[in-house]
Design an enzyme around this catalytic site. Structure first.
Site, PDB file in Angstrom:
ATOM      1  N   TYR A  27       5.038  23.981  -8.956  1.00  0.00           N
ATOM      2  CA  TYR A  27       3.775  24.723  -8.883  1.00  0.00           C
ATOM      3  C   TYR A  27       2.649  23.725  -8.695  1.00  0.00           C
ATOM      4  CZ  TYR A  27      -0.209  27.650 -10.345  1.00  0.00           C
ATOM      5  OH  TYR A  27      -1.403  28.323 -10.407  1.00  0.00           O
ATOM      6  N   ASP A  62       1.984  15.283  -7.862  1.00  0.00           N
ATOM      7  CA  ASP A  62       1.104  16.194  -8.595  1.00  0.00           C
ATOM      8  C   ASP A  62       1.378  15.982 -10.084  1.00  0.00           C
ATOM      9  OD1 ASP A  62      -0.288  18.182  -9.811  1.00  0.00           O
ATOM     10  OD2 ASP A  62       0.553  19.829  -8.618  1.00  0.00           O
ATOM     11  N   LYS A  74      -5.525  19.137 -16.524  1.00  0.00           N
ATOM     12  CA  LYS A  74      -5.103  19.380 -17.913  1.00  0.00           C
ATOM     13  C   LYS A  74      -5.605  18.296 -18.890  1.00  0.00           C
ATOM     14  CE  LYS A  74      -1.735  22.777 -16.690  1.00  0.00           C
ATOM     15  NZ  LYS A  74      -1.020  22.823 -15.420  1.00  0.00           N
TER      16      LYS A  74
HETATM   17  C1  LIG Z   1      -1.514  23.494 -14.069  1.00  0.00           C
HETATM   18  C2  LIG Z   1      -1.087  22.872 -12.794  1.00  0.00           C
HETATM   19  C3  LIG Z   1      -1.846  22.966 -11.618  1.00  0.00           C
HETATM   20  C4  LIG Z   1      -3.062  23.842 -11.531  1.00  0.00           C
HETATM   21  O1  LIG Z   1      -4.072  23.409 -12.377  1.00  0.00           O
HETATM   22  P1  LIG Z   1      -5.224  24.452 -12.786  1.00  0.00           P
HETATM   23  O2  LIG Z   1      -6.140  23.630 -13.623  1.00  0.00           O
HETATM   24  O3  LIG Z   1      -4.550  25.551 -13.505  1.00  0.00           O
HETATM   25  O4  LIG Z   1      -5.855  24.895 -11.528  1.00  0.00           O
HETATM   26  C5  LIG Z   1      -1.431  22.272 -10.512  1.00  0.00           C
HETATM   27  N1  LIG Z   1      -0.327  21.495 -10.546  1.00  0.00           N
HETATM   28  C6  LIG Z   1       0.424  21.379 -11.647  1.00  0.00           C
HETATM   29  C7  LIG Z   1       1.611  20.481 -11.629  1.00  0.00           C
HETATM   30  C8  LIG Z   1       0.079  22.068 -12.800  1.00  0.00           C
HETATM   31  O5  LIG Z   1       0.860  21.975 -13.886  1.00  0.00           O
END
Ligand SMILES: *Cc1c(COP(=O)(O)O)cnc(C)c1O
Length: 455
Positions: free
Chosen positions: A167, A262, A290
């Site tokens: 994701y 990511d 995060k």
């Molecule tokens: C949480 C997450 C996102 C999205 O971040 P948001 O702050 O919710 O927009 C993208 N990539 C990864 C790996 C994530 O865990």
């Protein structure tokens, strides 16, 4: 996030509580939820919060402190969701709170540079050898969306390759899932994403070298970037082998394709420098979110000086933000990351997690439960499986989610809060004490006995 999203419409009738403890009172939460449903689609501002794949009304949270969470009905929980990862120091950490309050006294936002942005960037860049320059944005989604644009602008290519089971936030080119076949153009995983966007995104399974090779054969000279969660933690915890990540690094280099890690979850979580340092692999662009904002909305992407020179106003890749580098959010990030740099922070946190998960695994194994705890650093995932490893999304048994649903209910009734989906991982913070973890373990043991019908 992915699967909870998929399943948001699969409302089932609530099972009657015939096992374990009586259900916690959710009267106030239910009242708030009824109101919220008149304001927000599904009563929430992010789909997974709606409790669609677990039992009961979503809990409305009133307060968090340390490892503890209180809902509107006064129920108290040991929290293993930790706001989905950001709260590595737990809730309401005094250092973070005090820094935020101090900075807030001077105003909330200026839309002009502040020294706080320099301070947080310096803290990160001095302690992270993977990136030389960075940009702050306001969410993980924004960080990844910008990183993709940068990769396309830098390579002058359009296609990106992503993995089923990873994701990357909700920007259009990434709301794409695999079709059938080894290498597929994605199918959109959300209404409203034009098919032509999905056509620029190639989707393959994780842990499959052949699929990657086939994609590079088929789209020679067209792939701008491969994007991966080096620790895939949004669809179960699909831990990859280091050799596979190394293979991605090599094949990207050979093809003039950028490798994007990511690290919105894994960054500052599996060590200050995240998964790239953990696996000792140097991607071309990294994204963060995060933890970086200490509980306030911050995201970031970073790369070499050379690649970052392509971002506006130095270069032609546009990206901006009214609240980017917001001073209050920077303050929270500075305070939180400062704590993470203290010696042995990660060693202690990881050790605590290791003891916790191995005790749970021992309990389950001794009783022959079809149950595995996968973990890395302070991230863990409960899987109802007997497989030794799960590395691909399609290796997760969807029907096992019924068992998670039961476990989630039993745990809430025993004062333990997990994210409301069996596809989501849990997090341990530095605020979780030995006593908390002892209590949580007991609750987990008792709940597993109920779920597996041993009691
Ligand atoms: C949480 C997450 C996102 C999205 O971040 P948001 O702050 O919710 O927009 C993208 N990539 C990864 C790996 C994530 O865990």
């Amino acid at each position: 996030m992915i699967n909870s999203f998929k399943k948001m419409f699969s409302v089932e009738s609530e099972p009657v509580n015939t096992t374990g403890k009586p259900d916690i009172c959710r009267e106030k939460s239910a009242e708030l939820y009824e109101k919220a449903k008149t304001y927000f689609p599904g009563g929430v501002n992010s789909p997974v919060r709606a409790f669609k794949s677990v039992y009961g009304t979503p809990l409305f949270i009133e307060k968090g402190d340390g490892s503890q969470l209180w809902d509107a009905d006064g129920n108290q929980f040991i929290d293993f969701c930790c706001s989905w990862g950001p709260l590595i120091l737990g809730h309401n950490h005094p250092k973070v709170r005090e820094k935020v309050i101090e900075v807030m006294q001077n105003g909330m936002s200026f839309g002009a540079p502040t020294a706080l942005e320099n301070e947080l960037a310096e803290l990160i860049l001095k302690n992270n050898k993977l990136i030389e320059k960075m940009r702050f944005v306001s969410s993980g989604t924004e960080a990844v969306m910008s990183a993709i644009r940068l990769a396309r602008g830098y390579t002058k290519r359009d296609k990106i390759l992503k993995f089923e089971g990873c994701y990357h936030g909700h920007s259009d080119s990434l709301l794409v899932k695999a079709g059938s076949g080894l290498v597929t153009f994605g199918e959109t995983s959300s209404a409203g994403v034009p098919k032509s966007f999905a056509d620029e995104t190639i989707v393959v399974a994780l842990n499959d070298k052949k699929a990657i090779e086939a994609a590079f054969d088929e789209f020679k000279g067209q792939i701008a970037a491969i994007i991966i969660e080096p620790v895939p933690a949004n669809n179960g915890l699909l831990l990859q082998e280091k050799a596979y990540l190394q293979f991605l690094r090599e094949i990207c280099t050979q093809n003039g394709t950028l490798l994007i890690f990511d690290e919105v979850i894994s960054g500052f979580r599996v060590g200050f420098e995240g998964a790239a340092a953990y696996y000792d692999i140097k991607p071309d662009i990294l994204t963060y979110g995060k933890i970086i904002g200490g509980g306030l909305p911050v995201g970031a992407y970073g790369s070499s000086v050379e690649i970052m020179a392509h971002v506006s106003p130095d270069g032609g890749v546009y990206q901006g933000g009214t609240l980017s580098g917001n001073p209050v959010a920077m303050a929270a990030g500075i305070a939180q990351l400062t704590e993470l740099l203290r010696s042995n922070f990660y060693r202690d946190l990881d050790k605590k997690t290791e003891e916790f998960v191995s005790a749970i695994q021992r309990f389950a194994t001794a009783r022959n439960y079809k149950f595995k705890v996968f973990s890395i650093g302070s991230i863990f995932w409960f899987a109802f499986t007997d497989q030794e490893a799960i590395r691909r999304a399609d290796e997760i048994d969807a029907s096992s989610m019924e068992l998670f649903k039961k476990l989630h209910r039993e745990l809430l009734n025993r004062g333990v809060y997990l994210g409301p989906s069996g596809y989501e991982v849990g997090f341990i913070s530095s605020a979780h004490t030995k006593i908390d973890l002892e209590k949580a373990k007991r609750a987990i043991f008792d709940s597993l006995e109920v779920v597996f019908g041993g009691k």
